[in-house]
Design an enzyme around this catalytic site. Structure first.
Site, mmCIF file in Angstrom:
data_model
loop_
_atom_site.group_PDB
_atom_site.id
_atom_site.type_symbol
_atom_site.label_atom_id
_atom_site.label_comp_id
_atom_site.label_asym_id
_atom_site.label_seq_id
_atom_site.Cartn_x
_atom_site.Cartn_y
_atom_site.Cartn_z
ATOM 1 N N ASP A 83 0.798 -1.220 0.000
ATOM 2 C CA ASP A 83 0.000 0.000 0.000
ATOM 3 C C ASP A 83 0.831 1.270 0.000
ATOM 4 O O ASP A 83 0.323 2.342 -0.314
ATOM 5 C CB ASP A 83 -0.930 0.021 1.226
ATOM 6 C CG ASP A 83 -2.074 -0.951 1.095
ATOM 7 O OD1 ASP A 83 -2.479 -1.254 -0.039
ATOM 8 O OD2 ASP A 83 -2.573 -1.425 2.137
ATOM 9 N N HIS A 178 -9.914 -2.803 -1.971
ATOM 10 C CA HIS A 178 -8.811 -2.610 -2.911
ATOM 11 C C HIS A 178 -9.127 -3.335 -4.214
ATOM 12 O O HIS A 178 -9.684 -4.438 -4.206
ATOM 13 C CB HIS A 178 -7.500 -3.156 -2.352
ATOM 14 C CG HIS A 178 -6.855 -2.284 -1.326
ATOM 15 N ND1 HIS A 178 -6.194 -2.792 -0.225
ATOM 16 C CD2 HIS A 178 -6.732 -0.932 -1.237
ATOM 17 C CE1 HIS A 178 -5.715 -1.795 0.503
ATOM 18 N NE2 HIS A 178 -6.028 -0.661 -0.093
ATOM 19 N N CYS A 276 -0.426 -8.172 -0.737
ATOM 20 C CA CYS A 276 -0.309 -7.089 0.244
ATOM 21 C C CYS A 276 1.079 -7.019 0.886
ATOM 22 O O CYS A 276 1.516 -5.943 1.304
ATOM 23 C CB CYS A 276 -1.311 -7.266 1.384
ATOM 24 S SG CYS A 276 -3.029 -7.322 0.901
#
Length: 282
Positions: A83, A178, A276
């Protein structure tokens, strides 16, 4: 139009798991804010760290030079390094997460990326939001989630930072936070797409806006089975225990790829997927 070689990487960044993720992950606030149920059991930190170490070792075993960043207890979600930045070639854009509590993660990543010799840019616009989990790079163009985590101002800065690649917005709403939770690159020209209505909508938008041709690989609607990592002829995906039907579809579609099963494990309890936990680049 310029085109990078998609999926050709030599390096990766991961970050260790803090104790604070157990009770203070952003996922808890997000689920509460949008009226979604929480997972019944808390994270088992010991198991989570064992899973994360296997994940990290898998990246090493597949030939990547992995930089491991220590955890920071003041940033519960710091393990989710995806992120914090978008990296293409030798250029990195540090993002601006939606929650102010996550922005200290970006400070740490700024130093890490600079120390690794990358050309580093950073979002300074206080109206902009952008998280790497919303950003799909195909080697030709970007698709970016217009979600609770990323907005059009963030998309515009991404486009300004990488002017050689078109940027297309894809609307997304909770319970999907997301874009990579519903669609993800599985190989050059192939996208793994969740079979849910959100995956179908995202795929229609990709088809409508793409200037290049992509094929869908439909998988059951589970975020951590859609979130796959392709690089250097390898496909890292969920285990049979997590998604037997997804694994079968990967086997059938990619008989010639080196497929590696890796669990997201305990981190699924804070809505994590395999993508992630790393940033890959060259």
């Amino acid at each position: 139009m310029s085109s990078a070689i998609f999926g050709t990487y030599t390096r990766a960044i991961v970050r260790q798991i803090p104790d604070s993720i157990r009770d203070h992950s952003e996922a808890f606030e997000g689920r509460h804010r949008h009226g979604l149920p929480e997972h019944e059991e808390p994270i088992d930190l010991e198991k989570a760290r064992q899973d994360h170490e296997r994940y990290t070792q898998t990246l090493r075993d597949l030939g990547l030079d992995v930089t491991v960043v220590p955890a920071d207890e003041s940033t519960p979600d710091c393990t989710f390094v995806e992120d914090t930045c978008v990296v293409v070639g030798n250029k990195a854009l540090l993002t601006r997460p939606a929650l102010a509590t996550r922005r200290n993660e970006v400070d740490t990543m700024e130093k890490v990326l600079e120390d690794l010799g990358l050309e580093v840019h950073r979002i300074r616009d206080k109206e902009a939001k952008l998280e790497g989990g919303d950003v799909i790079f195909t080697g030709h163009e970007f698709f970016v989630g217009k979600s609770v985590c990323s907005n059009l101002e963030g998309h515009e800065i991404l486009a300004d930072t990488f002017p050689e690649y078109p940027v297309y917005s894809v609307p997304l709403r909770p319970p999907k936070f997301h874009l990579k939770g519903v669609i993800c690159m599985a190989a050059p020209g192939v996208m793994a797409v969740g079979e849910s209505k959100w995956g179908q909508r995202a795929w229609k938008m990709v088809q409508k806006r793409a200037k290049f041709t992509y094929e869908p690989l439909w998988v059951p609607d589970k975020d951590h089975t859609c979130g796959v990592i392709y690089f250097n002829g390898n496909l890292v995906h969920c285990t049979k225990e997590e998604g037997a039907e997804s694994v079968k579809r990967f086997e059938d579609r990619f008989p010639d790829l080196n497929r590696v099963e890796v669990t997201v494990g305990q981190l699924e309890k804070v809505d994590a997927a395999l993508t992630c936990c790393s940033v890959l680049f060259y």
